[in-house]
Design a protein around this motif. Structure first.
Motif, PDB file in Angstrom:
ATOM      1  N   ILE A 158       1.806   5.432   6.324  1.00  0.00           N
ATOM      2  CA  ILE A 158       0.734   4.445   6.214  1.00  0.00           C
ATOM      3  C   ILE A 158       1.156   3.188   6.960  1.00  0.00           C
ATOM      4  O   ILE A 158       2.333   2.822   6.974  1.00  0.00           O
ATOM      5  N   THR A 159       0.181   2.540   7.620  1.00  0.00           N
ATOM      6  CA  THR A 159       0.482   1.352   8.411  1.00  0.00           C
ATOM      7  C   THR A 159      -0.762   0.484   8.527  1.00  0.00           C
ATOM      8  O   THR A 159      -1.884   0.953   8.308  1.00  0.00           O
TER       9      THR A 159
ATOM     10  N   PRO B 123      -1.404  12.862   1.892  1.00  0.00           N
ATOM     11  CA  PRO B 123      -1.149  11.633   2.639  1.00  0.00           C
ATOM     12  C   PRO B 123       0.349  11.347   2.741  1.00  0.00           C
ATOM     13  O   PRO B 123       1.082  11.498   1.776  1.00  0.00           O
ATOM     14  N   HIS B 124       0.779  10.954   3.921  1.00  0.00           N
ATOM     15  CA  HIS B 124       2.198  10.632   4.130  1.00  0.00           C
ATOM     16  C   HIS B 124       2.332   9.194   4.643  1.00  0.00           C
ATOM     17  O   HIS B 124       2.272   8.267   3.875  1.00  0.00           O
TER      18      HIS B 124
ATOM     19  N   ILE C 227      -4.560   6.912  -2.347  1.00  0.00           N
ATOM     20  CA  ILE C 227      -3.907   5.732  -1.794  1.00  0.00           C
ATOM     21  C   ILE C 227      -3.965   4.665  -2.874  1.00  0.00           C
ATOM     22  O   ILE C 227      -5.020   4.413  -3.464  1.00  0.00           O
TER      23      ILE C 227
ATOM     24  N   TRP D  30       0.837  -1.194   0.000  1.00  0.00           N
ATOM     25  CA  TRP D  30       0.000   0.000   0.000  1.00  0.00           C
ATOM     26  C   TRP D  30       0.868   1.239   0.000  1.00  0.00           C
ATOM     27  O   TRP D  30       1.859   1.309   0.727  1.00  0.00           O
TER      28      TRP D  30
ATOM     29  N   THR E  16       1.139   5.666  -0.336  1.00  0.00           N
ATOM     30  CA  THR E  16       0.535   7.000  -0.317  1.00  0.00           C
ATOM     31  C   THR E  16       1.095   7.812  -1.478  1.00  0.00           C
ATOM     32  O   THR E  16       2.297   7.811  -1.723  1.00  0.00           O
TER      33      THR E  16
ATOM     34  N   TRP F 162      -4.241   2.440   7.861  1.00  0.00           N
ATOM     35  CA  TRP F 162      -4.395   3.797   8.363  1.00  0.00           C
ATOM     36  C   TRP F 162      -3.310   4.666   7.759  1.00  0.00           C
ATOM     37  O   TRP F 162      -2.162   4.236   7.633  1.00  0.00           O
ATOM     38  N   THR F 163      -3.684   5.885   7.378  1.00  0.00           N
ATOM     39  CA  THR F 163      -2.722   6.819   6.813  1.00  0.00           C
ATOM     40  C   THR F 163      -2.823   8.168   7.520  1.00  0.00           C
ATOM     41  O   THR F 163      -3.890   8.542   8.015  1.00  0.00           O
TER      42      THR F 163
ATOM     43  N   TRP G 215       1.352  11.462  -2.422  1.00  0.00           N
ATOM     44  CA  TRP G 215       1.225  12.777  -1.794  1.00  0.00           C
ATOM     45  C   TRP G 215       0.594  13.806  -2.743  1.00  0.00           C
ATOM     46  O   TRP G 215      -0.371  14.472  -2.392  1.00  0.00           O
TER      47      TRP G 215
END
Length: 284
Positions: free
Chosen positions: A261-262, A258-259, A237, A228, A230, A270-271, A232
């Protein structure tokens, strides 16, 4: 996709802690935040420019302070300790296979190692101006990192031996890197708009993303076996399978930035959105 406002300060990196909560940095606000999915965020002041954050082997969270030239440690109860790394501008950080934390010192062209007691060792890179960026533990017992200005991927063993692998695409600008589900390392090229894969023997494959101007920034392995990403500048995503199939989802709010992500404690992605929110994404 659902957004959770976390206020001003520039949410940047995000990770899952050992306490079943999400931990994230506010790079412009000098704080680290904690969010239990479904609850309200709690914030802890930490220092100047907290950047990347990761779960440590000691049950605490460890983070870099790019502007403050420190490595920080925060317990799940909010106790903060800082360790000076003069002039280093540390950025990436990850837990290593040796029970220590490993980080990139972007301004001094070094890879750093810090024990959970705070003892720091720095390993010089082969040349100046390589700009080490993100770092991740690999399946081969080594640490793998991106070299943004050198346009390469680096590997450092726990014996401190460094190997550098040049990218096929010129001026690709590698940034994020993660261990993939296929025994290889995966990374993103922010300037070329590509994802990349490198085997532990150094064989590189690159995958152009549909929007080459999307500026991919961070990458993680999801619970569904996809990588996955991000994007920017693209405000989206994306995910990529290990055979190179890309799927993208635009963010509903323009210019979300968006930076990090996990995978969260709830099994969703989650981002961190620099506009001031965390976003939850359910893999399809």
């Amino acid at each position: 996709m659902r957004k959770y406002p976390v206020g001003d300060g520039g949410p940047y990196a995000i990770t899952t802690g050992p306490d079943g909560a999400l931990w994230f940095t506010l790079v412009h606000g000098g704080r680290v935040g904690r969010l239990v999915p479904g609850g309200e965020p709690v914030f802890h002041p930490v220092g100047d420019g907290p950047t990347v954050i990761t779960a440590g082997p000691d049950g605490a969270l460890w983070f870099t302070e790019f502007k403050g030239h420190r490595i920080g440690r925060i317990t799940t109860s909010g106790q903060v300790t800082g360790f000076e790394v003069p002039g280093a501008a540390p950025f990436g950080i990850t837990a290593g296979p040796d029970g220590a934390l490993w980080f990139t010192a972007t301004a001094t062209d070094r890879i750093g190692r810090i024990t959970t007691a705070g003892e720091i060792t720095e390993i010089p890179l082969p040349a100046a101006g390589m700009f080490p960026s993100a770092i991740a533990a690999g399946p081969d017992g080594a640490l793998w990192f991106t070299l943004n200005q050198a346009n390469a991927i680096g590997r450092v063993g726990t014996d401190h031996t460094i190997t550098v692998f040049e990218l096929p695409t010129e001026q690709a600008g590698p940034v994020g890197i993660t261990a993939g589900p296929d025994g290889a390392m995966w990374f993103v090229e922010i300037l070329a708009g590509q994802a990349g894969r490198i085997t532990t023997s150094g064989e590189i494959t690159e995958f152009p993303l549909p929007d080459r101007a999307g500026r991919p920034h961070a990458i993680t392995t999801g619970p569904d076996g996809r990588l996955w990403i991000t994007e920017w500048a693209g405000n989206r995503i994306s995910s990529i399978t290990t055979d190179g199939t890309v799927t993208s989802e635009d963010l509903p709010t323009p210019a979300s930035e968006p930076h990090g992500i996990t995978t969260g404690p709830d099994g969703a992605l989650w981002t961190a959105l620099e506009i001031g929110a965390l976003a939850r994404i359910s893999p399809a």
